[in-house]
Design a protein around this motif. Structure first.
Motif, PDB file in Angstrom:
ATOM      1  N   GLN A 143       0.738  -1.271  -0.148  1.00  0.00           N
ATOM      2  CA  GLN A 143       0.010  -0.055   0.098  1.00  0.00           C
ATOM      3  C   GLN A 143       0.929   1.289  -0.157  1.00  0.00           C
ATOM      4  OE1 GLN A 143      -3.737   0.360  -0.032  1.00  0.00           O
ATOM      5  NE2 GLN A 143      -3.184   2.729  -0.292  1.00  0.00           N
ATOM      6  N   ASP A 144       0.699   2.073  -0.705  1.00  0.00           N
ATOM      7  CA  ASP A 144       1.092   3.626  -0.954  1.00  0.00           C
ATOM      8  C   ASP A 144       0.653   4.397   0.349  1.00  0.00           C
ATOM      9  OD1 ASP A 144       1.830   6.108  -1.200  1.00  0.00           O
ATOM     10  OD2 ASP A 144       0.842   6.487  -2.829  1.00  0.00           O
ATOM     11  N   ARG A 195       0.180   6.972   0.913  1.00  0.00           N
ATOM     12  CA  ARG A 195      -0.397   8.624   0.423  1.00  0.00           C
ATOM     13  C   ARG A 195      -1.678   8.105  -0.393  1.00  0.00           C
ATOM     14  NH1 ARG A 195       1.005  12.273   4.097  1.00  0.00           N
ATOM     15  NH2 ARG A 195       3.052  12.208   4.731  1.00  0.00           N
TER      16      ARG A 195
END
Length: 271
Positions: A193-194, A196
């Motif tokens: 998961q990024d 941001r």
């Protein structure tokens, strides 16, 4: 667990993360609110993708509930929730603050939303508008809400770095036993998961862990908004797809055929 540690472990399978919870009973009043001819036609056109009855029924909406909707935007859900809750319940619209929090387009959202309410007091005269944004978390009196709902907002808070604060605010607003309902664009599971969420997608296990860190108990999920056609690798992220079509006419037919992004519904309860 720190936020950095959360990013590191998000790939770990979570117990119950695939659990589906189906509500029982039929809500005739909710169906009537959705079928109202007074709703905005452009909103009604999106019902096939957004499935308002299935979503709200899953989140255990009831006509006598105190409900907080976070960032109602142009009012898709407001047009359903406000008249439905008006006779017996309470509806808080936790909208962007009037000053916009320093962002002009948030100010515009507030003005347009306020104008919408003022134009139709028969539906909206009991709506309670509160301010929500970074550092502005007084969405409802502490311990007053039966249900807090957020639709496709989680990636914004992640992008601005205050998702953990938001979850804490939801926890404060809810009564013990209250429901937190989250709808978000579902991210891919084959990559980390990024933190941001720059492409607008959020891994389902990541969202579950965020809420659990705030103290919520995970109740279950719904696949009502699943879209297997969404490959989640679009050049402008989730906004490539309808209704945004950020690329304009480029490959528009292909993206229209995919439809709105694959989404998840997660239900949590405050102990």
């Amino acid at each position: 667990m720190s936020f950095k540690a959360l990013v590191a472990v998000v790939g770990v399978s979570l117990v119950g993360a695939g659990c589906a919870v189906a509500p029982v009973g039929e809500d005739t009043a909710l169906k009537q609110a959705i079928a109202s001819p007074a709703r905005t036609p452009a909103f009604v056109a999106r019902d096939a993708a957004r499935k308002p009855y299935e979503v709200l029924h899953f989140f255990e909406l009831r006509p006598d509930a105190t409900v907080v909707e976070i960032s109602p935007g142009a009012g898709y859900w407001t047009e359903i929730l406000a008249p439905y809750l008006k006779p017996r319940g309470t509806y808080y619209a936790a909208q962007y603050p009037q000053d916009g929090g320093g962002r002009a387009y948030y100010q515009e959202y507030y003005r347009n939303f306020r104008a919408k309410l003022d134009a139709n007091p028969a539906w909206y005269d009991r709506v309670r508008v509160t301010a929500f944004g970074k550092g502005r978390y007084d969405i409802a009196p502490p311990g007053s809400a039966d249900i807090v709902l957020t639709f496709r907002n989680l990636h914004n808070w992640m992008n601005d770095g205050y998702a953990e604060e938001v979850m804490a605010a939801f926890y404060r607003a809810l009564k013990p036993g209250g429901i937190l309902g989250i709808e978000a664009h579902r991210g891919r599971t084959d990559k980390p998961q990024d933190p941001r969420a720059a492409d607008g997608y959020v891994r389902q296990d990541y969202a579950i862990q965020l809420a659990r860190q705030a103290g919520f108990v995970f109740v279950g999920s719904s696949e009502a908004l699943a879209n297997p056609r969404d490959t989640k690798d679009h050049p402008a992220g989730v906004w490539t797809l309808p209704p945004t079509f950020r690329l304009g006419d480029k490959d528009r037919e292909r993206y229209a055929a995919i439809g709105e992004a694959d989404g998840f519904l997660l239900k949590f309860r405050k102990p």
